[in-house]
Design a protein around this motif. Structure first.
Motif, PDB file in Angstrom:
ATOM      1  N   GLY A 352       0.714  -1.185   0.015  1.00  0.00           N
ATOM      2  CA  GLY A 352      -0.063   0.058   0.062  1.00  0.00           C
ATOM      3  C   GLY A 352       0.730   1.321  -0.058  1.00  0.00           C
ATOM      4  N   VAL A 353       0.193   2.428   0.083  1.00  0.00           N
ATOM      5  CA  VAL A 353       0.785   3.731   0.245  1.00  0.00           C
ATOM      6  C   VAL A 353       0.372   4.635   1.486  1.00  0.00           C
ATOM      7  CG1 VAL A 353       1.391   5.807  -1.210  1.00  0.00           C
ATOM      8  CG2 VAL A 353       0.863   3.554  -2.461  1.00  0.00           C
ATOM      9  N   TYR A 354       1.303   5.212   2.067  1.00  0.00           N
ATOM     10  CA  TYR A 354       0.960   6.191   2.955  1.00  0.00           C
ATOM     11  C   TYR A 354       0.929   7.538   2.350  1.00  0.00           C
ATOM     12  CZ  TYR A 354       1.900   2.823   6.803  1.00  0.00           C
ATOM     13  OH  TYR A 354       1.909   1.775   7.510  1.00  0.00           O
ATOM     14  N   VAL A 355      -0.130   8.313   2.697  1.00  0.00           N
ATOM     15  CA  VAL A 355      -0.345   9.606   2.360  1.00  0.00           C
ATOM     16  C   VAL A 355      -0.559  10.493   3.421  1.00  0.00           C
ATOM     17  CG1 VAL A 355      -1.503  11.199   0.650  1.00  0.00           C
ATOM     18  CG2 VAL A 355      -1.173   8.916  -0.077  1.00  0.00           C
ATOM     19  N   THR A 356       0.126  11.626   3.403  1.00  0.00           N
ATOM     20  CA  THR A 356      -0.099  12.813   4.495  1.00  0.00           C
ATOM     21  C   THR A 356      -0.870  13.979   3.746  1.00  0.00           C
ATOM     22  OG1 THR A 356       1.896  13.951   4.449  1.00  0.00           O
ATOM     23  CG2 THR A 356       1.782  12.124   5.879  1.00  0.00           C
ATOM     24  N   SER A 357      -1.844  14.485   4.575  1.00  0.00           N
ATOM     25  CA  SER A 357      -2.536  15.821   4.066  1.00  0.00           C
ATOM     26  C   SER A 357      -1.849  17.031   4.989  1.00  0.00           C
ATOM     27  CB  SER A 357      -3.954  15.647   4.220  1.00  0.00           C
ATOM     28  OG  SER A 357      -4.540  15.456   5.456  1.00  0.00           O
ATOM     29  N   THR A 358      -1.884  18.114   4.159  1.00  0.00           N
ATOM     30  CA  THR A 358      -1.370  19.442   4.978  1.00  0.00           C
ATOM     31  C   THR A 358      -2.542  20.528   4.278  1.00  0.00           C
ATOM     32  OG1 THR A 358       0.894  18.928   5.011  1.00  0.00           O
ATOM     33  CG2 THR A 358       0.358  21.232   5.226  1.00  0.00           C
ATOM     34  N   ASN A 359      -3.678  20.508   5.232  1.00  0.00           N
ATOM     35  CA  ASN A 359      -4.734  21.280   4.771  1.00  0.00           C
ATOM     36  C   ASN A 359      -4.801  22.840   4.987  1.00  0.00           C
ATOM     37  OD1 ASN A 359      -6.449  19.047   3.645  1.00  0.00           O
ATOM     38  ND2 ASN A 359      -6.307  18.095   5.824  1.00  0.00           N
ATOM     39  N   THR A 360      -3.677  23.351   5.589  1.00  0.00           N
ATOM     40  CA  THR A 360      -3.405  24.822   5.792  1.00  0.00           C
ATOM     41  C   THR A 360      -2.394  25.284   4.813  1.00  0.00           C
ATOM     42  OG1 THR A 360      -3.950  24.748   8.028  1.00  0.00           O
ATOM     43  CG2 THR A 360      -2.802  26.545   7.094  1.00  0.00           C
ATOM     44  N   SER A 361      -2.882  26.215   3.934  1.00  0.00           N
ATOM     45  CA  SER A 361      -1.899  26.652   2.874  1.00  0.00           C
ATOM     46  C   SER A 361      -0.764  27.449   3.762  1.00  0.00           C
ATOM     47  CB  SER A 361      -2.698  27.700   1.818  1.00  0.00           C
ATOM     48  OG  SER A 361      -1.705  28.227   0.970  1.00  0.00           O
ATOM     49  N   PRO A 362       0.547  27.423   3.172  1.00  0.00           N
ATOM     50  CA  PRO A 362       1.481  28.518   3.799  1.00  0.00           C
ATOM     51  C   PRO A 362       1.065  29.750   3.636  1.00  0.00           C
ATOM     52  CG  PRO A 362       2.111  27.421   1.842  1.00  0.00           C
ATOM     53  CD  PRO A 362       0.914  26.595   2.083  1.00  0.00           C
ATOM     54  N   ARG A 363       0.182  30.263   2.666  1.00  0.00           N
ATOM     55  CA  ARG A 363      -0.046  31.566   2.612  1.00  0.00           C
ATOM     56  C   ARG A 363      -1.361  31.971   3.456  1.00  0.00           C
ATOM     57  NH1 ARG A 363       2.087  33.507  -2.289  1.00  0.00           N
ATOM     58  NH2 ARG A 363       3.009  31.726  -3.671  1.00  0.00           N
ATOM     59  N   ALA A 364      -1.797  31.181   4.045  1.00  0.00           N
ATOM     60  CA  ALA A 364      -2.999  31.234   5.134  1.00  0.00           C
ATOM     61  C   ALA A 364      -2.538  32.226   6.300  1.00  0.00           C
ATOM     62  CB  ALA A 364      -3.797  30.028   5.342  1.00  0.00           C
ATOM     63  N   THR A 365      -3.506  32.934   6.768  1.00  0.00           N
ATOM     64  CA  THR A 365      -3.006  33.636   8.088  1.00  0.00           C
ATOM     65  C   THR A 365      -3.686  32.791   9.201  1.00  0.00           C
ATOM     66  OG1 THR A 365      -5.347  35.062   7.856  1.00  0.00           O
ATOM     67  CG2 THR A 365      -3.331  35.867   6.957  1.00  0.00           C
ATOM     68  N   THR A 366      -4.459  32.067   9.007  1.00  0.00           N
ATOM     69  CA  THR A 366      -5.259  30.923  10.136  1.00  0.00           C
ATOM     70  C   THR A 366      -5.044  29.449   9.651  1.00  0.00           C
ATOM     71  OG1 THR A 366      -7.139  31.346   9.611  1.00  0.00           O
ATOM     72  CG2 THR A 366      -6.367  32.659  11.149  1.00  0.00           C
ATOM     73  N   ARG A 367      -4.731  28.511  10.667  1.00  0.00           N
ATOM     74  CA  ARG A 367      -4.866  27.064  10.123  1.00  0.00           C
ATOM     75  C   ARG A 367      -6.187  26.771   9.613  1.00  0.00           C
ATOM     76  NH1 ARG A 367      -0.669  23.732  13.666  1.00  0.00           N
ATOM     77  NH2 ARG A 367       1.088  24.871  12.814  1.00  0.00           N
ATOM     78  N   SER A 368      -6.391  25.853   8.839  1.00  0.00           N
ATOM     79  CA  SER A 368      -7.644  25.208   8.334  1.00  0.00           C
ATOM     80  C   SER A 368      -8.201  24.456   9.501  1.00  0.00           C
ATOM     81  CB  SER A 368      -7.311  24.323   7.041  1.00  0.00           C
ATOM     82  OG  SER A 368      -8.366  23.789   6.707  1.00  0.00           O
ATOM     83  N   ASP A 369      -9.483  24.611   9.309  1.00  0.00           N
ATOM     84  CA  ASP A 369     -10.296  23.502  10.446  1.00  0.00           C
ATOM     85  C   ASP A 369     -10.256  22.038  10.152  1.00  0.00           C
ATOM     86  OD1 ASP A 369     -11.015  26.069  12.143  1.00  0.00           O
ATOM     87  OD2 ASP A 369     -12.833  26.505  10.920  1.00  0.00           O
TER      88      ASP A 369
END
Length: 381
Positions: A352-369
């Motif tokens: 199989g394959v491990y995949v990580t998600s980073t849901n906050t863009s580095p350009r965002a001023t606050t972190r994604s919910d």
């Protein structure tokens, strides 16, 4: 990895809280370096993948397990002795048992990790003997006066804490967005690193600068023997923001690179190659520069981690929120899986394959919910 079958399979967009305190795995307290005789590829190269071909699959062709949904802006994922090791940009490392137990450690660095937009604790490479010695390598951002800089350092995990033991290379120019940040140990046993252009048009073409490059060093932190430029860390140059490194079964090096306003690239790296930025990008031609192996044209991938699963080159895409595979003709990328999240790192392993998600863009001023997650996906055909 068969232990994952005991977890309930999740729907692609489902959230499942699989993390719980786990048992620490004790490791020897020795801080010795890994052997310089290492000749195997980093696990990110996909050498441990035993599953089927992945080209031609779609999201419906995978079983999905949520290993953790408690990550904080994860960047890299590695695996050792049944433990997944994930860097987080704030300066922490999450250690996750394959059954879901999570422990988070602050990394004791010589300068505090500086997370500012897209900077922070990024790349991680494990020494070949990590399970015995706890030796690994990290890439992180720190404050150098009023500016940002990046450091490649050796670290040691003693079973309870991660501690920087020495700096291998300081003063790599840093930026809020364009740091590169990937580390990998190549088939030659040397350490490779990607660095970003830090929004300075002079740096990528200047071979005296460490910015906008792929660097190559030995595990003691010196320029590797056989580098294309004498007494230099520079292995290739003219890069904008490369974030992926992987070797195929023939030992050829590939890198994934963010273009400007689309025009992303997968490049086959040759020693001493000039990949054109900012003189040219995408399929433009200029004497003395290397053309992309695959380019996105007017589309945006925002590629980050890449890895080979057997002969399939997998590309985790932040902007496109998808996992791609190079098509059979190697002239384009085809989507093979999406969870609707910004895919940051990819690690083929066993079936199989491990995949990580980073849901906050580095350009965002606050972190994604939206929770940042580590997924385990297995092809069903």
């Amino acid at each position: 990895m068969k232990s994952h079958l005991s977890l309930a399979l999740a729907a692609v967009l489902a959230l499942a809280a699989c993390s719980a305190p786990g048992t620490e795995r004790e490791r020897p307290s020795s801080s010795s370096s890994s052997s310089s005789s290492y000749t195997g590829p980093d696990p990110a190269a996909g050498s441990d993948y035993t599953g089927p071909r992945l080209t031609g699959l779609t999201t419906d062709d995978w079983n999905v397990t949520v290993v953790s949904d408690e990550l904080n802006y994860p960047w890299e994922v590695r695996i050792s002795d049944g433990t997944l090791i994930v860097t987080e940009v704030d300066g922490t490392i999450a250690m996750i048992d394959v059954d879901g137990g999570l422990e988070r450690h602050d990394v004791r660095t010589s300068d505090p990790v500086r997370h500012d937009g897209g900077s922070g604790l990024m790349g991680l490479a494990l020494a070949d003997d990590f399970a015995d010695t706890g030796t690994a390598y990290i890439y992180y951002t720190y404050a150098d006066g009023s500016a940002l800089a990046n450091r490649i350092a050796q670290v040691h995990y003693d079973g309870k804490a991660w501690t920087e033991t020495r700096s291998l290379l300081d003063g790599i120019p840093g930026h809020e967005l364009y740091n590169g940040g990937r580390l990998a140990i190549g088939p030659d046993g040397n350490l490779y690193a990607t660095t970003g252009w830090v929004h300075n048009e002079d740096y990528p073409q200047d071979r005296e600068s460490l910015a906008g490059k792929i660097l190559r060093m030995n595990l003691e932190g010196r320029p590797a023997s056989g580098n294309p430029f004498a007494d230099s860390y520079v292995y290739s140059y003219g890069h904008r923001n490369p974030q992926g490194l992987a070797w195929d079964s023939a030992g050829r090096l590939y890198s994934a690179e963010h273009g400007e306003s689309a025009h992303d690239e997968i490049n086959r790296i040759v020693p001493g190659g000039n990949y054109g930025w900012p003189l040219v990008q995408d399929d433009s031609r200029r004497a003395g520069t290397e053309a992309p192996f695959i380019s996105s044209g007017d589309s945006t991938w925002a590629p980050s981690g890449i890895a080979f699963a057997g002969d399939d080159l997998l590309v985790a895409a932040l902007g496109a929120q998808i996992l791609y595979a190079a098509n059979e003709d190697k002239d384009g990328l085809a989507p093979v899986f999406s969870s609707g999240e910004r895919a940051r790192a990819v690690l083929p392993y066993q079936d199989g394959v491990y995949v990580t998600s980073t849901n906050t863009s580095p350009r965002a001023t606050t972190r994604s919910d939206t929770a940042d997650r580590l997924l385990w996906i297995q092809p069903t055909r």
